[in-house]
Write an enzyme that holds these catalytic residues in place. Structure first.
Site, short mmCIF file in Angstrom:
data_model
loop_
_atom_site.label_atom_id
_atom_site.label_comp_id
_atom_site.label_asym_id
_atom_site.label_seq_id
_atom_site.Cartn_x
_atom_site.Cartn_y
_atom_site.Cartn_z
N LYS A 17 46.44 83.51 6.80
CA LYS A 17 44.58 83.47 7.88
C LYS A 17 43.43 84.71 7.48
O LYS A 17 42.27 84.40 7.18
CB LYS A 17 45.05 83.35 9.26
CG LYS A 17 45.31 84.84 9.72
CD LYS A 17 45.77 84.11 11.03
CE LYS A 17 46.17 86.11 12.05
NZ LYS A 17 45.52 86.43 11.44
N ASP A 57 39.22 86.78 14.71
CA ASP A 57 40.04 86.74 14.62
C ASP A 57 40.85 86.73 15.75
O ASP A 57 40.77 87.24 16.40
CB ASP A 57 41.00 88.08 13.41
CG ASP A 57 42.03 87.41 12.49
OD1 ASP A 57 42.74 86.39 12.80
OD2 ASP A 57 42.95 88.53 12.41
#
Length: 733
Positions: free
Chosen positions: A29, A220
């Site tokens: 990610k 995030d």
């Protein structure tokens, strides 16, 4: 972008507008986030200063900036890659004065500072700190701020939460705590978010400025956002709707801090036009580890749903060790570590994860007896050491003289003839006249409350600090001059004992931190450095190259990975905890925590449980955890100690004594304990206990040839010990 798999590329090149990336553990990610920023700047021609990328840790923000700089060069320096708190602090430095009651030189209080303020509030209101524990009261204040409830509205909004008396006292504590912070021109962590959201909601021109500034918002760990963070993101993204949210609902483990998993679960409802991408290919772990993680987490109902997979091989089976007791659990861990190192491995390959810090004690004992080097992450941080707090307090007062908390800490450190009674008189006068303690010091000679000698000492301290404030020089030079003027470093150097030498080294090491900040910051300021120190977390200092086994809680391990992971104490009542068993939402959070712990492992995963365990002075008999039963049995190997019967409470197969190639741990009997050197403890001392962590000694009462000592621990409340038996496990901070 040739290094991206198809799903990663889909996420990076998704249309402008809301995008939800459900990124499984180890699915890359961070790479996706970085590539998305680069794509927006290169392909969508969004200026880098119009991109705001929010992370949860300073370490993650620094990694983001460094990797962007390698890819984009100088333009990457204009991207706002910050934590929530750092981004809010930067916004507030510019605009907080528009709210009234604060100025842009505000101080940020960390959790320890906040606890000290709350303790003083409890004392001033003559409340019992056992009935109203400071940490619990801070949690109540945090919940109120998260719900945007002001002190004057607390009693009404929480009327049904407890009895009326308790709610009224909590409201009074909240009001006094808020007043003390305002008078010190200080903000706590919740205030950074709360006041930024207030700015956006109460001042449309400020909101419009930042909406126009940030044409792209990337967040995030979106699953860990709380109510205030959610409002912050929603308000900023409302105009352009370019919100790129990356997260994993299966790793939402901070409910106790206010994180709201519904924020990610309801993302598609909030943004119906959003594009959702699932990253399920794992680049970290073996197939058996991923099957174990999938097998556990699929029992949760509140999730979006995804299945991790890998192109790697099956790897070693998941080994579940059923020890007879907690000591045997530790010996198993130590034995496998030593066997691994004898085979050419490194101690740093191993991490031992546990649900509660109290579990570490017996594991430490076993590692120590086996000669295994280890480090505990989550113990006393560098910035929490007394000498570092003192040194930083001097700097805080230079930056913000209204900071009464830090001023009180260093006004007579080292001793300069200012008594505690005099300090109390200064504080009382400041409260009476509605000014800061600094203002009282400035005019100490005009107050009859002080003797001539006391007034002289106060004035001398004020003059010394005021002269330091007037200096214009680099921070490292300012720090040198401060140490010289205050005599703080000489104070430790003159004592010539091992503890003082260590403290002197730490004081000098803080200079290294200042120099590093000046070298790495584009615009170094004292404000920025002090913010960095206040917002630092214990895991930021984790050094993966130090050759030692790492011990830490499962929460602290999030975001890290290790070749071999032990998850200790996987028993009902410990993991999951007894309080969560009857609460479906709490149980699902515990299961997500198990998923996080499992997916920290790259090559090997060991789960350990014990038939009996000594904790908090009591022996308990626990059944192995339901999470063990939820593992796919085709990838699990159950292990019993050699020559041991199957425990009566276990419905499990009898496995091999030990995995092939590993030795049954054998240990020499513990050496006779030598008498520990006498250490004196007094009420008010800050101490650390090997099992219960940091705490404050509340009282010491003589009892025959011994003494009964009461300690209020930060995590488990107050406990009492006989001093002779407790001393080997205590050390002063």
């Amino acid at each position: 972008m040739t290094n991206l798999n198809p799903k990663q590329r889909e996420a990076v090149t998704a249309h402008m507008g809301p995008v939800l990336v459900l990124a499984g553990a180890g699915s890359g990610k961070t790479t996706v986030l970085i590539e998305r920023v680069a794509y927006l700047i290169r392909e969508r021609e969004i200026p880098p200063w119009c991109v705001l990328a929010i992370t949860f840790t300073k370490k993650a923000a620094e990694e983001l900036k460094n990797r962007l700089e390698r890819q984009l060069g100088a333009p990457a320096l204009d991207v706002w890659a910050l934590t929530f708190h750092a981004a809010c602090a930067r916004i507030l430095r510019r605009d907080i004065e528009k709210l009234g009651g604060y100025d842009s030189r505000f101080t940020v209080y960390d959790s320890d500072d906040s606890a000290r303020v709350m303790k003083s509030c409890i004392k001033e209101l003559n409340l019992d700190d056992k009935q109203f524990p400071p940490r619990a009261m801070l949690s109540a204040v945090s919940r109120a701020k998260n719900a945007m409830i002001a002190p004057d509205g607390y009693e009404q909004d929480f009327a049904g939460a407890h009895n009326a008396f308790r709610v009224s006292k909590e409201a009074a504590l909240y009001a006094m705590y808020d007043k003390k912070l305002r008078s010190a021109n200080a903000l706590d962590f919740d205030d950074l978010l709360l006041l930024t959201v207030r700015l956006f909601e109460e001042l449309p021109d400020v909101l419009e400025f930042y909406q126009n500034r940030f044409k792209a918002l990337l967040v995030d760990e979106y699953q860990d956002t709380n109510a205030l963070q959610y409002r912050f993101c929603s308000l900023l993204a409302k105009k352009h709707r370019n919100l790129f949210a990356v997260g994993d609902d299966d790793q939402s483990i901070y409910r106790f801090r206010g994180a709201t998993i519904e924020n990610i679960l309801n993302f598609e409802r909030q943004y119906p036009e959003c594009h959702t991408v699932r990253l399920e290919q794992n680049y970290r772990s073996t197939r058996n580890i991923l099957e174990a993680a999938n097998g556990v987490i699929e029992n949760n109902q509140g999730r979006k749903g995804k299945t991790l997979w890998t192109e790697s091989g099956a790897g070693a089976p998941i080994r579940v060790y059923h020890a007879r007791d907690g000591g045997g659990e530790g010996y198993y861990i130590a034995g496998l570590v030593n066997a691994h190192v004898r085979g050419g491995g490194k101690y740093r390959d191993f991490a031992v994860l546990y649900r509660m810090n109290a579990q570490a004690f017996q594991i430490e004992e076993a590692l120590r007896r086996a000669g295994v080097p280890y480090r505990i992450i989550g113990g006393t941080r560098f910035v929490d050491r007394a000498e570092i707090r003192d040194a930083l307090s001097f700097l805080h007062v230079l930056h913000n003289p209204s900071d009464n908390l830090r001023l009180t800490r260093i006004i007579n450190t080292p001793a300069r003839g200012i008594s505690e009674k005099t300090v109390e008189a200064v504080a009382a006068l400041a409260g009476e006249y509605g000014v800061s303690m600094w203002n009282i010091l400035e005019n100490a000679g005009t107050y009859p409350a002080f003797t001539k000698r006391a007034a002289g000492s106060l004035t001398a301290f004020w003059r010394m600090m005021d002269e330091l404030r007037a200096l214009t020089c680099p921070m490292a030079e300012l720090y040198d001059k401060l140490l010289d003027a205050t005599g703080y470093l000489r104070f430790y150097q003159a004592r010539r004992d091992a503890e003082s030498e260590g403290r002197a080294e730490n004081v000098l090491e803080l200079r290294s931190a200042i120099v590093k900040y000046e070298q790495e910051s584009g615009d170094p300021t004292l404000t920025g450095f002090l913010e960095d120190m206040s917002l630092a977390s214990d895991v930021e200092n984790y050094d993966p190259n130090a050759d030692a086994v790492v011990l830490m809680t499962m929460h602290s391990a999030k975001g890290l990975e290790f070749p071999v992971v032990f998850v200790a104490g996987v028993e009902e009542g410990i993991f999951p905890g007894s309080r969560s068993v009857s609460e479906p939402e709490e149980l699902e959070e515990e299961r997500r925590l198990c998923y996080v712990a499992i997916t920290r492992a790259r090559r090997e995963l060991h789960l350990t449980c014990a038939d009996s365990r000594l904790m908090y002075g009591y022996t308990t008999n626990n059944r192995h955890s339901r999470f063990i039963d939820e593992l796919p049995q085709n990838c699990v190997e159950h292990i019993l100690p050699a020559r041991e019967r199957t425990p009566a409470n276990a419905s499990r197969p009898r496995g091999q004594a030990f995995p092939r190639g590993a030795e049954t741990p054998r240990f020499r009997p513990p050496a006779a304990k030598q008498a520990a050197p006498a250490v004196s403890f007094s009420a008010g001392d800050r101490v650390e206990h090997k099992a219960f962590g940091a705490g404050l000694i509340s009282n010491v009462k003589p009892a025959g040839g011994d003494a009964l000592v009461g300690i209020i621990f930060d995590t488990v409340g107050e406990k009492h010990f006989m001093l002779k038996s407790a001393s080997p496990y205590l050390k002063k901070l």
